[in-house]
Design a protein around this motif. Structure first.
Motif, PDB file in Angstrom:
ATOM      1  N   ILE A 118     -51.023  18.395 -11.419  1.00  0.00           N
ATOM      2  CA  ILE A 118     -49.797  19.091 -11.791  1.00  0.00           C
ATOM      3  C   ILE A 118     -48.895  18.185 -12.628  1.00  0.00           C
ATOM      4  CG2 ILE A 118     -47.678  20.122 -10.883  1.00  0.00           C
ATOM      5  CD1 ILE A 118     -49.344  21.064  -8.476  1.00  0.00           C
ATOM      6  N   ASP A 119     -48.729  16.964 -12.204  1.00  0.00           N
ATOM      7  CA  ASP A 119     -47.833  16.040 -12.911  1.00  0.00           C
ATOM      8  C   ASP A 119     -48.352  15.690 -14.313  1.00  0.00           C
ATOM      9  OD1 ASP A 119     -46.200  16.052 -10.707  1.00  0.00           O
ATOM     10  OD2 ASP A 119     -47.023  14.196  -9.863  1.00  0.00           O
ATOM     11  N   GLN A 120     -49.658  15.434 -14.432  1.00  0.00           N
ATOM     12  CA  GLN A 120     -50.222  14.992 -15.698  1.00  0.00           C
ATOM     13  C   GLN A 120     -50.699  16.137 -16.583  1.00  0.00           C
ATOM     14  OE1 GLN A 120     -53.232  11.958 -14.992  1.00  0.00           O
ATOM     15  NE2 GLN A 120     -52.032  11.031 -13.322  1.00  0.00           N
ATOM     16  N   GLY A 121     -50.848  17.330 -15.994  1.00  0.00           N
ATOM     17  CA  GLY A 121     -51.277  18.486 -16.774  1.00  0.00           C
ATOM     18  C   GLY A 121     -52.697  18.387 -17.277  1.00  0.00           C
ATOM     19  N   GLN A 122     -53.548  17.678 -16.554  1.00  0.00           N
ATOM     20  CA  GLN A 122     -54.943  17.535 -16.951  1.00  0.00           C
ATOM     21  C   GLN A 122     -55.826  17.487 -15.710  1.00  0.00           C
ATOM     22  OE1 GLN A 122     -54.955  13.900 -19.175  1.00  0.00           O
ATOM     23  NE2 GLN A 122     -55.036  12.592 -17.363  1.00  0.00           N
ATOM     24  N   ALA A 123     -57.110  17.732 -15.911  1.00  0.00           N
ATOM     25  CA  ALA A 123     -58.045  17.755 -14.788  1.00  0.00           C
ATOM     26  C   ALA A 123     -58.179  16.365 -14.178  1.00  0.00           C
ATOM     27  CB  ALA A 123     -59.406  18.263 -15.251  1.00  0.00           C
ATOM     28  N   ILE A 124     -58.201  16.321 -12.853  1.00  0.00           N
ATOM     29  CA  ILE A 124     -58.293  15.066 -12.112  1.00  0.00           C
ATOM     30  C   ILE A 124     -59.499  15.139 -11.168  1.00  0.00           C
ATOM     31  CG2 ILE A 124     -57.166  13.517 -10.490  1.00  0.00           C
ATOM     32  CD1 ILE A 124     -55.847  13.566 -13.235  1.00  0.00           C
ATOM     33  N   ALA A 125     -60.349  14.135 -11.248  1.00  0.00           N
ATOM     34  CA  ALA A 125     -61.498  14.079 -10.352  1.00  0.00           C
ATOM     35  C   ALA A 125     -61.092  13.474  -9.015  1.00  0.00           C
ATOM     36  CB  ALA A 125     -62.619  13.259 -10.984  1.00  0.00           C
ATOM     37  N   ALA A 126     -61.577  14.055  -7.938  1.00  0.00           N
ATOM     38  CA  ALA A 126     -61.334  13.504  -6.604  1.00  0.00           C
ATOM     39  C   ALA A 126     -62.329  12.376  -6.341  1.00  0.00           C
ATOM     40  CB  ALA A 126     -61.472  14.591  -5.553  1.00  0.00           C
ATOM     41  N   PRO A 127     -61.958  11.411  -5.501  1.00  0.00           N
ATOM     42  CA  PRO A 127     -62.897  10.322  -5.200  1.00  0.00           C
ATOM     43  C   PRO A 127     -64.142  10.810  -4.483  1.00  0.00           C
ATOM     44  CG  PRO A 127     -60.940  10.214  -3.799  1.00  0.00           C
ATOM     45  CD  PRO A 127     -60.663  11.247  -4.831  1.00  0.00           C
ATOM     46  N   GLY A 128     -64.054  11.961  -3.873  1.00  0.00           N
ATOM     47  CA  GLY A 128     -65.195  12.532  -3.176  1.00  0.00           C
ATOM     48  C   GLY A 128     -65.068  14.042  -3.169  1.00  0.00           C
ATOM     49  N   ALA A 129     -65.339  14.636  -2.016  1.00  0.00           N
ATOM     50  CA  ALA A 129     -65.246  16.090  -1.890  1.00  0.00           C
ATOM     51  C   ALA A 129     -63.814  16.516  -1.591  1.00  0.00           C
ATOM     52  CB  ALA A 129     -66.178  16.570  -0.780  1.00  0.00           C
ATOM     53  N   VAL A 169     -59.686  18.824  -9.493  1.00  0.00           N
ATOM     54  CA  VAL A 169     -58.612  19.814  -9.551  1.00  0.00           C
ATOM     55  C   VAL A 169     -58.212  19.976 -11.014  1.00  0.00           C
ATOM     56  CG1 VAL A 169     -56.285  20.424  -8.814  1.00  0.00           C
ATOM     57  CG2 VAL A 169     -57.806  19.189  -7.256  1.00  0.00           C
ATOM     58  N   VAL A 170     -58.236  21.224 -11.487  1.00  0.00           N
ATOM     59  CA  VAL A 170     -58.002  21.508 -12.904  1.00  0.00           C
ATOM     60  C   VAL A 170     -56.765  22.393 -13.034  1.00  0.00           C
ATOM     61  CG1 VAL A 170     -59.018  22.387 -15.030  1.00  0.00           C
ATOM     62  CG2 VAL A 170     -60.502  21.475 -13.210  1.00  0.00           C
ATOM     63  N   PRO A 171     -55.722  21.938 -13.737  1.00  0.00           N
ATOM     64  CA  PRO A 171     -54.542  22.793 -13.926  1.00  0.00           C
ATOM     65  C   PRO A 171     -54.799  23.859 -14.984  1.00  0.00           C
ATOM     66  CG  PRO A 171     -54.235  20.727 -15.096  1.00  0.00           C
ATOM     67  CD  PRO A 171     -55.548  20.611 -14.364  1.00  0.00           C
ATOM     68  N   MET A 172     -54.176  25.018 -14.802  1.00  0.00           N
ATOM     69  CA  MET A 172     -54.195  26.086 -15.800  1.00  0.00           C
ATOM     70  C   MET A 172     -52.810  26.121 -16.426  1.00  0.00           C
ATOM     71  SD  MET A 172     -56.240  29.026 -13.635  1.00  0.00           S
ATOM     72  CE  MET A 172     -56.598  30.016 -15.092  1.00  0.00           C
ATOM     73  N   SER A 173     -52.719  25.740 -17.694  1.00  0.00           N
ATOM     74  CA  SER A 173     -51.416  25.517 -18.324  1.00  0.00           C
ATOM     75  C   SER A 173     -51.207  26.464 -19.498  1.00  0.00           C
ATOM     76  CB  SER A 173     -51.297  24.073 -18.813  1.00  0.00           C
ATOM     77  OG  SER A 173     -51.497  23.164 -17.744  1.00  0.00           O
ATOM     78  N   ILE A 174     -49.933  26.848 -19.668  1.00  0.00           N
ATOM     79  CA  ILE A 174     -49.495  27.615 -20.832  1.00  0.00           C
ATOM     80  C   ILE A 174     -48.348  26.845 -21.467  1.00  0.00           C
ATOM     81  CG2 ILE A 174     -48.565  29.797 -21.680  1.00  0.00           C
ATOM     82  CD1 ILE A 174     -49.759  31.177 -19.278  1.00  0.00           C
ATOM     83  N   ARG A 175     -48.604  26.278 -22.636  1.00  0.00           N
ATOM     84  CA  ARG A 175     -47.586  25.502 -23.354  1.00  0.00           C
ATOM     85  C   ARG A 175     -46.972  24.411 -22.473  1.00  0.00           C
ATOM     86  NH1 ARG A 175     -44.374  30.377 -26.575  1.00  0.00           N
ATOM     87  NH2 ARG A 175     -46.176  31.110 -27.777  1.00  0.00           N
ATOM     88  N   GLY A 176     -47.833  23.726 -21.755  1.00  0.00           N
ATOM     89  CA  GLY A 176     -47.394  22.619 -20.938  1.00  0.00           C
ATOM     90  C   GLY A 176     -46.888  22.986 -19.553  1.00  0.00           C
ATOM     91  N   THR A 177     -46.824  24.258 -19.228  1.00  0.00           N
ATOM     92  CA  THR A 177     -46.372  24.705 -17.909  1.00  0.00           C
ATOM     93  C   THR A 177     -47.567  25.120 -17.068  1.00  0.00           C
ATOM     94  OG1 THR A 177     -44.275  25.491 -18.818  1.00  0.00           O
ATOM     95  CG2 THR A 177     -44.925  26.339 -16.658  1.00  0.00           C
ATOM     96  N   VAL A 178     -47.716  24.507 -15.903  1.00  0.00           N
ATOM     97  CA  VAL A 178     -48.836  24.822 -15.014  1.00  0.00           C
ATOM     98  C   VAL A 178     -48.548  26.128 -14.282  1.00  0.00           C
ATOM     99  CG1 VAL A 178     -50.204  24.047 -13.053  1.00  0.00           C
ATOM    100  CG2 VAL A 178     -49.376  22.383 -14.728  1.00  0.00           C
ATOM    101  N   VAL A 179     -49.445  27.105 -14.433  1.00  0.00           N
ATOM    102  CA  VAL A 179     -49.294  28.412 -13.775  1.00  0.00           C
ATOM    103  C   VAL A 179     -50.370  28.645 -12.727  1.00  0.00           C
ATOM    104  CG1 VAL A 179     -48.160  29.406 -15.793  1.00  0.00           C
ATOM    105  CG2 VAL A 179     -50.650  29.591 -15.559  1.00  0.00           C
ATOM    106  N   GLY A 180     -51.368  27.768 -12.688  1.00  0.00           N
ATOM    107  CA  GLY A 180     -52.425  27.940 -11.703  1.00  0.00           C
ATOM    108  C   GLY A 180     -53.241  26.674 -11.571  1.00  0.00           C
ATOM    109  N   LEU A 181     -54.061  26.626 -10.545  1.00  0.00           N
ATOM    110  CA  LEU A 181     -54.927  25.477 -10.292  1.00  0.00           C
ATOM    111  C   LEU A 181     -56.326  25.983  -9.962  1.00  0.00           C
ATOM    112  CD1 LEU A 181     -52.506  23.432  -8.015  1.00  0.00           C
ATOM    113  CD2 LEU A 181     -53.170  22.793 -10.347  1.00  0.00           C
ATOM    114  N   VAL A 182     -57.311  25.264 -10.474  1.00  0.00           N
ATOM    115  CA  VAL A 182     -58.704  25.566 -10.153  1.00  0.00           C
ATOM    116  C   VAL A 182     -59.289  24.347  -9.449  1.00  0.00           C
ATOM    117  CG1 VAL A 182     -60.953  26.255 -11.023  1.00  0.00           C
ATOM    118  CG2 VAL A 182     -58.880  27.013 -12.199  1.00  0.00           C
ATOM    119  N   ALA A 183     -59.754  24.534  -8.234  1.00  0.00           N
ATOM    120  CA  ALA A 183     -60.421  23.470  -7.490  1.00  0.00           C
ATOM    121  C   ALA A 183     -61.921  23.728  -7.546  1.00  0.00           C
ATOM    122  CB  ALA A 183     -59.937  23.438  -6.047  1.00  0.00           C
TER     123      ALA A 183
END
Length: 547
Positions: free
Chosen positions: A252-263, A274-288
């Motif tokens: 959410i903070d970085q606005g980019q997909a972040i890999a977890a160290p494990g599961a 965890v992958v943010p879903m962004s519209i013009r820099g605003t996060v509206v959803g998350l995909v795990a």
């Protein structure tokens, strides 16, 4: 507002009448004082008749709009017909310009003032009045400019009035936007269902990017992500962790997909992201997402982000549409409640009064039948009141699912003579409004069935919410499940509501007698009742209704 606009039009009409009355009063006073009233009697009468004609109501909008310009032309001809020239009639020129500004704005005020000065200067241009050695030109220009100033001031007043937003403007704008929404929705291949769009996204990630299982969450800044959809092999056990430094918070903070160290789950063979879903820099959803066997590379995370962002607008549109639909549904429920109260309920009540009048004069042999009929009418009236109460119960920012459900259950228990036992628990994070609404309606239907058909003496209502998980159970000690009628749709409607909320519904006989209706979302929801979690506000109520 419409009423305010009508009042504004009435005020403008009064202002126009008052301006003409004041101008005529000034002209009459000046001509009497300087002794020219007799010489200008014809012009005074004509101006008076012109003023009356200018304020008479007309139906034609075109005539109403251009009447000030016509009035200015006629007034100019009347004033210009005086020989020798007399300046005492010139104050009337202000009134057509005032009306023009109030009716037509800047353009009509300028046209009206121009018509006035043109007509007044025409006699001098043709030599019927000498402009040399007289004050005629100066007076005409001065009064024409004054009329123009008044007209422009009136146009500014009109503009200020029309800039105030009213109900009509709001409804026109709403109509325009809803029409666009309808037209766009008809052309969308994926529709406007957030759950379906989320499921489609996960399927696409499975096929193109090797995702083993995934979850889609909606997100608003400062709130807890709410689960929307899952893919095959996933369930709602996954809860977003927004603690500082977690993949969720970093995404959410970085606005980019972040890999977890494990599961992300408890499966050690999985690698999550965890992958943010962004519209013009605003996060509206998350995909795990999770996949088995190998961690996510930087290039793969970029591809996941691009895929998620491509669907972000669709998801946001679906969520907004869901809010609009919820508002429309709530308004329609309120309208139905009003219609039932003011229509059917009143008619049925009047039948009860009619039966009472008949009973007072009926022969003894028909009295028992009238008593039965009166009891049946009273029962129908009571059912209508319960229906109105059900329709008017809504969940909102100031009323959570458990609070509304508690009020509803207590009201039914008090009016139906049923002892109500409540176990309610709700976390600060709330479910999506659409899910809350469906859960409430399922609970209302289960409570209504217990009241109408079960002859129950006790009602147990359990509702435990720890978003995105929810557990609802409604038990009674009545007659248990009865054979379904062909014209009964209660269970099928509850099943449809549960499916729309992404929940599982079960209806069974209660051990010890009665019926049990259970709703839970995912596997985790099933364990909420047995595993209370810290940090939740709980309410336990074991109250016996007055009999």
């Amino acid at each position: 507002m419409t009423r305010d606009r009508v009042l504004g039009q009435l005020d403008n009409q009064r202002l126009e009448i008052a301006a003409r009355a004041a101008a005529l009063a000034l002209i009459y006073t000046v001509t009497v004082l300087i002794g020219t009233a007799d010489d200008l009697l014809l012009q005074l009468i004509l101006l008076t008749l012109l003023a009356i004609a200018a304020v008479l109501p007309v139906r034609s909008r075109a005539l109403r709009r251009w009447r000030p310009a016509v009035e200015a032309l006629v007034a100019g001809l009347i004033i210009g017909s005086v020989e020798p020239y007399d300046s005492s009639l010139l104050p009337y020129l202000v009134t057509p310009a005032l009306s023009a500004g109030l009716i037509g704005g800047w353009s009509l005020a300028i046209i009206t003032s121009g018509a006035t000065i043109g007509v007044l200067l025409a006699p001098g241009a043709f030599g019927s009045v000498s402009l040399v050695g007289t004050d005629y030109l100066v007076d005409v220009v001065q009064w024409s400019l004054l009329a123009l100033a008044v007209g422009l001031l009136a146009a500014w007043v009109r503009r200020v009035q029309t800039q105030v937003p009213g109900d009509d403007e709001s409804y026109l704008e709403a109509t325009r936007l809803l029409t666009q929404l309808r037209d766009v929705a008809r052309e969308l291949s994926g529709g406007l269902d957030a759950v379906s769009l989320g499921t489609t996204l996960i399927d696409d990630l499975r096929e193109r990017h090797g995702v083993t299982r995934g979850w889609v969450f909606s997100y608003r800044a400062g709130s807890v992500p709410l689960a929307l959809a899952t893919g095959p092999g996933a369930d709602f056990e996954l809860v977003a962790d927004l603690a500082h430094g977690t993949p969720w918070a970093r995404a959410i903070d970085q606005g980019q997909a972040i890999a977890a160290p494990g599961a992300l789950t408890s499966d050690p063979s999985m690698y999550g992201a965890v992958v943010p879903m962004s519209i013009r820099g605003t996060v509206v959803g998350l995909v795990a997402v999770e996949r088995r066997g190998q961690p996510w590379t930087a290039d793969e995370l970029v591809q996941l982000s691009e895929a998620a962002d491509a669907d972000a607008v669709r998801l946001e549109a679906a969520l907004l549409f869901d809010e609009v639909r919820s508002l429309a549904t709530a308004e329609e429920r309120q309208r139905l409640a009003r219609e039932i109260h003011d229509g059917v309920a009143q008619e049925v009540a009047s039948l009860g009064y009619l039966i009472d009048d008949i009973s007072a004069h009926a022969p003894p042999e028909v009295t028992p039948q009238l008593v039965v009929l009166r009891d049946e009418v009273s029962r129908i009236i009571s059912e209508l009141r319960f229906s109105i109460f059900d329709l008017r119960r809504e969940i909102g920012p100031g009323a959570s699912l458990t609070s509304v459900l508690a009020d509803h259950a207590r009201h039914v228990g008090a009016t139906a003579g049923i002892a109500v036992h409540l176990e309610l628990s709700e976390s600060p994070a709330r479910l999506r409004p659409a899910i809350e609404s469906e859960i409430l309606r399922i609970a209302q239907e289960a409570i209504a069935n217990a009241r109408r058909h079960s002859r129950a003496r006790n009602l147990w209502v359990t509702c435990l919410v720890d978003a995105p998980e929810v557990y609802l159970r409604v038990d009674d000690d009545g007659r248990g499940l009865l054979p379904p009628r062909d014209d009964s749709f209660g269970l099928s409607i509850m099943q449809e509501r549960a499916e729309r909320a992404g929940c599982e519904l079960s209806v069974n006989d209660r051990p010890g007698g009665g019926t049990s209706v259970e709703v839970h979302q995912g596997k985790a929801g099933r364990h909420l009742a047995a595993s209370p979690r810290p940090g939740r506000d709980s309410e336990h109520d074991d109250s016996r209704a007055a009999r």
